[in-house]
Write a protein that holds these residues in place. Structure first.
Motif, mmCIF file in Angstrom:
data_model
loop_
_atom_site.group_PDB
_atom_site.id
_atom_site.type_symbol
_atom_site.label_atom_id
_atom_site.label_comp_id
_atom_site.label_asym_id
_atom_site.label_seq_id
_atom_site.Cartn_x
_atom_site.Cartn_y
_atom_site.Cartn_z
ATOM 1 N N TYR A 40 0.910 -1.331 -0.101
ATOM 2 C CA TYR A 40 0.104 0.099 -0.046
ATOM 3 C C TYR A 40 0.911 1.166 -0.006
ATOM 4 O O TYR A 40 0.703 2.355 -0.663
ATOM 5 N N ALA A 41 1.902 1.312 0.729
ATOM 6 C CA ALA A 41 2.870 2.497 0.990
ATOM 7 C C ALA A 41 3.550 2.727 -0.375
ATOM 8 O O ALA A 41 3.480 3.929 -0.935
ATOM 9 N N ILE A 42 3.981 1.512 -1.277
ATOM 10 C CA ILE A 42 4.389 1.714 -2.583
ATOM 11 C C ILE A 42 3.537 2.231 -3.388
ATOM 12 O O ILE A 42 3.607 3.142 -4.239
ATOM 13 N N ASP A 43 2.265 1.886 -3.374
ATOM 14 C CA ASP A 43 1.164 2.395 -4.280
ATOM 15 C C ASP A 43 0.889 3.828 -3.973
ATOM 16 O O ASP A 43 0.763 4.636 -4.990
ATOM 17 N N VAL A 44 0.846 4.229 -2.737
ATOM 18 C CA VAL A 44 0.782 5.641 -2.446
ATOM 19 C C VAL A 44 1.929 6.594 -2.902
ATOM 20 O O VAL A 44 1.649 7.397 -3.597
ATOM 21 N N MET A 45 2.989 6.160 -2.677
ATOM 22 C CA MET A 45 4.140 6.649 -3.232
ATOM 23 C C MET A 45 4.284 6.772 -4.914
ATOM 24 O O MET A 45 4.557 7.851 -5.425
ATOM 25 N N LEU A 46 4.054 5.649 -5.576
ATOM 26 C CA LEU A 46 4.039 5.657 -7.105
ATOM 27 C C LEU A 46 2.793 6.365 -7.786
ATOM 28 O O LEU A 46 3.163 7.336 -8.616
ATOM 29 N N THR A 47 1.842 6.567 -6.898
ATOM 30 C CA THR A 47 0.935 7.455 -7.479
ATOM 31 C C THR A 47 1.077 8.920 -7.532
ATOM 32 O O THR A 47 1.213 9.930 -8.378
ATOM 33 N N VAL A 90 -0.792 5.106 5.148
ATOM 34 C CA VAL A 90 -1.452 4.163 4.780
ATOM 35 C C VAL A 90 -2.718 4.272 5.562
ATOM 36 O O VAL A 90 -2.643 4.025 6.550
ATOM 37 N N THR A 91 -3.738 4.581 4.824
ATOM 38 C CA THR A 91 -5.083 4.676 5.526
ATOM 39 C C THR A 91 -6.070 3.433 5.289
ATOM 40 O O THR A 91 -6.485 3.160 4.336
ATOM 41 N N TYR A 92 -6.461 3.031 6.505
ATOM 42 C CA TYR A 92 -7.433 1.835 6.462
ATOM 43 C C TYR A 92 -8.688 2.404 7.186
ATOM 44 O O TYR A 92 -9.053 3.449 6.959
ATOM 45 N N LEU A 93 -9.792 1.735 7.150
ATOM 46 C CA LEU A 93 -11.082 1.770 7.424
ATOM 47 C C LEU A 93 -10.875 2.829 8.604
ATOM 48 O O LEU A 93 -11.473 3.753 8.803
ATOM 49 N N ASP A 94 -10.437 2.363 9.877
ATOM 50 C CA ASP A 94 -10.346 3.041 11.211
ATOM 51 C C ASP A 94 -9.008 3.807 11.574
ATOM 52 O O ASP A 94 -8.874 4.487 12.512
ATOM 53 N N LYS A 95 -8.081 3.477 10.909
ATOM 54 C CA LYS A 95 -6.689 4.307 11.385
ATOM 55 C C LYS A 95 -5.750 4.509 10.323
ATOM 56 O O LYS A 95 -5.946 3.834 8.898
ATOM 57 N N THR A 96 -4.703 5.264 10.522
ATOM 58 C CA THR A 96 -3.750 5.579 9.647
ATOM 59 C C THR A 96 -2.265 5.265 10.226
ATOM 60 O O THR A 96 -2.238 5.514 11.276
ATOM 61 N N THR A 97 -1.408 4.514 9.229
ATOM 62 C CA THR A 97 -0.251 4.128 9.814
ATOM 63 C C THR A 97 0.734 4.726 8.961
ATOM 64 O O THR A 97 0.493 4.796 7.615
ATOM 65 N N ALA A 98 1.960 5.162 9.427
ATOM 66 C CA ALA A 98 3.151 5.809 8.694
ATOM 67 C C ALA A 98 4.041 4.626 8.461
ATOM 68 O O ALA A 98 4.289 3.923 9.307
ATOM 69 N N VAL A 99 4.259 4.220 7.111
ATOM 70 C CA VAL A 99 5.236 3.218 6.833
ATOM 71 C C VAL A 99 6.242 3.956 6.042
ATOM 72 O O VAL A 99 6.076 4.724 5.011
ATOM 73 N N ARG A 100 7.492 3.509 6.168
ATOM 74 C CA ARG A 100 8.594 4.014 5.509
ATOM 75 C C ARG A 100 8.804 3.230 4.123
ATOM 76 O O ARG A 100 8.761 1.914 3.936
ATOM 77 N N VAL A 101 9.349 4.312 3.424
ATOM 78 C CA VAL A 101 9.628 3.859 1.843
ATOM 79 C C VAL A 101 10.834 4.437 1.723
ATOM 80 O O VAL A 101 11.172 5.623 1.953
ATOM 81 N N GLU A 102 11.935 3.902 0.958
ATOM 82 C CA GLU A 102 13.041 4.317 0.612
ATOM 83 C C GLU A 102 12.854 4.604 -0.979
ATOM 84 O O GLU A 102 12.630 3.798 -1.595
ATOM 85 N N ILE A 103 13.066 6.025 -1.372
ATOM 86 C CA ILE A 103 13.090 6.344 -2.738
ATOM 87 C C ILE A 103 14.541 6.715 -3.106
ATOM 88 O O ILE A 103 15.344 7.457 -2.434
ATOM 89 N N GLN A 104 14.963 5.946 -4.223
ATOM 90 C CA GLN A 104 16.161 6.191 -4.695
ATOM 91 C C GLN A 104 15.928 6.985 -6.247
ATOM 92 O O GLN A 104 15.341 6.423 -7.079
ATOM 93 N N ILE A 105 16.844 8.231 -6.248
ATOM 94 C CA ILE A 105 16.292 9.007 -7.407
ATOM 95 C C ILE A 105 17.883 9.142 -8.167
ATOM 96 O O ILE A 105 18.648 9.397 -7.422
#
Ligand code: 0O2
Length: 193
Positions: free
Chosen positions: A8-15, A123-138
């Protein structure tokens, strides 16, 4: 379940990166991002990294100490595109930049060049939001070309046997960085015409 969280975190970042790309393409009147890719680190690679870092090989240690279980790579055309993309990521109000490593300003001993951002994304679920770490290499397409070949030939291999190869790849990294710089100069010259 944990794997889903990283996806989910990757999907958020890619979008978000696709939206950034659309805006920057309009602003610069040329595309900046050549391609985007992502991966979730395999269990085998997680274990190897924990062992390499001499950390306890447990699920908790992996989740709490590894910043790149979820990884996104942005390959752009020119070296200065990297900073426009990184700035746009920094400006996302719901993202938190945890760490930055500029291996372009200060390349690794191997010759590796890239800008790394460790970002917490919501990353937002029905009742909560969690912060998830993603490494971006540019990195630029030239830096990516080098890194891809290096990871096949040298990276994570036994350094002792590879000294001559490593010396050569470091030299080629310098040559490629020189060409990258020249291409950027050429683009700037053409833009002024
Ligand atoms: P893989 O297989 O790509 O997943 P940290 O202390 O956690 O903040 P970390 O992750 O230990 O930092 O190290 P670093 O240097 O910030 O980034 C490591 C990642 O950069 C690597 O991930 C590679 O993807 C890439 N990288 C670093 N050095 C080199 C190099 O010399 N050559 C190539 N080709 N890639 C490099 P992993 O997990 O090691 O591997």
């Amino acid at each position: 379940m944990v794997q889903a969280r990283y996806q989910y975190a990757i999907d958020v970042m890619l979008t978000r990166l696709r939206m950034i790309d659309a805006d920057l393409t309009k602003k610069n009147e040329r595309p900046l991002i050549r391609n985007l890719c992502s991966r979730i680190k395999t269990a085998e690679s997680i274990v190897k990294k924990l062992e390499r870092k001499e950390r306890e090989v447990t699920f908790e240690t992996a989740v709490n100490t590894l910043n790149d279980i979820a990884g996104v790579r942005v390959v752009c055309y020119f070296a200065d595109d990297i900073y426009q993309i990184a700035d746009a990521v920094r400006r996302q109000k719901d993202f938190t930049i945890v760490k930055e490593k500029n291996y372009i300003r200060k390349p690794k001993k191997s010759g590796y060049q890239s800008l790394h951002l460790i970002v917490e994304v919501p990353v937002t679920y029905l009742d909560k939001t969690t912060a998830v770490r993603v490494e971006i290499q540019i990195r630029s397409v030239a830096m990516d070309y080098w890194a891809e070949l290096d990871s096949q030939m040298c990276y994570k291999k036994d350094a002792g046997q590879l000294e001559a190869v490593e010396k050569a790849t470091k030299q080629y990294a310098d040559v490629i960085a020189g060409v990258d710089k020249k291409m950027l100069e050429l683009r700037k010259k053409i833009q002024k015409m």
